[in-house]
Enzyme design. Structure first.
Site, short mmCIF file in Angstrom:
data_model
loop_
_atom_site.label_atom_id
_atom_site.label_comp_id
_atom_site.label_asym_id
_atom_site.label_seq_id
_atom_site.Cartn_x
_atom_site.Cartn_y
_atom_site.Cartn_z
N LYS A 1 0.83 -1.21 0.00
CA LYS A 1 0.00 0.00 0.00
C LYS A 1 0.86 1.25 0.00
O LYS A 1 0.62 2.18 -0.79
CB LYS A 1 -0.93 0.01 1.23
CG LYS A 1 -2.05 -0.98 1.18
CD LYS A 1 -2.84 -0.94 2.49
CE LYS A 1 -3.99 -1.89 2.49
NZ LYS A 1 -4.77 -1.81 3.74
N ALA B 1 -0.82 0.81 6.02
CA ALA B 1 -1.10 -0.06 7.17
C ALA B 1 -2.13 -1.09 6.78
O ALA B 1 -2.97 -0.85 5.90
CB ALA B 1 -1.58 0.76 8.37
N ASP B 2 -2.07 -2.23 7.44
CA ASP B 2 -3.08 -3.26 7.24
C ASP B 2 -3.21 -4.06 8.53
O ASP B 2 -2.22 -4.29 9.22
CB ASP B 2 -2.72 -4.18 6.09
CG ASP B 2 -3.95 -4.86 5.53
OD1 ASP B 2 -4.56 -4.29 4.61
OD2 ASP B 2 -4.34 -5.93 6.02
N THR B 3 -4.44 -4.47 8.84
CA THR B 3 -4.74 -5.18 10.09
C THR B 3 -5.48 -6.47 9.79
O THR B 3 -6.33 -6.51 8.89
CB THR B 3 -5.61 -4.29 11.00
OG1 THR B 3 -4.89 -3.09 11.28
CG2 THR B 3 -5.95 -4.98 12.31
N GLY C 1 0.41 -4.24 10.39
CA GLY C 1 1.67 -3.86 9.79
C GLY C 1 1.62 -2.38 9.44
O GLY C 1 0.59 -1.90 8.96
#
Length: 155
Positions: free
Chosen positions: A18, A37-39, A74
């Protein structure tokens, strides 16, 4: 998800992709820093992302009921040709959820677009028995890790 990839690697890879995509598209626009960011939620070695619908959300909540799971986020920052990556993991335990609890939670519609089908800062708050680690991580952006990543790339 890539074969053999764990939750931490998964969110790190997506966050980097991203951030790099945005950095490519906005190169030269004068941005000080780009952050991706990624969750995800992980339980029993299974990664739970955003539910495809109400049925998937109900299945996720049943799986999380009365047990612990981990939330991974992240964070990837890019500035001045430098990159920094951080991953945060937080352990969350739900209370025991009855079918009525799950139905009520899903009735609010808050489960959509949420990893694990819940938002800890929203209507799911009373369903959470315990949080060990970063609360802001469970919301979806661990602020301490974000601060560290930005400090690394902005020096």
């Amino acid at each position: 998800m890539v074969d053999g990839e764990g939750a931490a690697q998964y969110v790190a890879r997506l966050a980097a992709a991203k951030a790099r995509d945005v950095a490519r598209r906005f190169a030269g626009d004068g941005a000080d820093a780009i952050v991706g960011a990624d969750t995800c939620v992980a339980v029993d070695g299974v990664i739970l992302g955003k539910p495809a619908g109400r049925t998937a959300a109900a299945a996720m909540l049943r799986r999380l009921s009365a047990r612990e799971h981990r939330v991974f986020t992240g964070v990837h920052a890019i500035a001045a040709g430098r990159e920094a990556a951080k991953v945060c993991a937080t352990t969350v335990r739900f209370t025991a959820l009855s079918d009525a609890d799950i139905s009520r939670h899903l009735g609010h519609g808050e489960f959509t677009d949420k990893a694990g089908a819940y938002a800890i800062q929203g209507r799911a708050a009373p369903l959470i028995a315990d949080v060990r680690g970063s609360y802001t991580n469970v919301i979806g952006l661990p602020l301490a890790e974000l601060r560290e990543a930005l400090a690394e790339v902005m020096r």
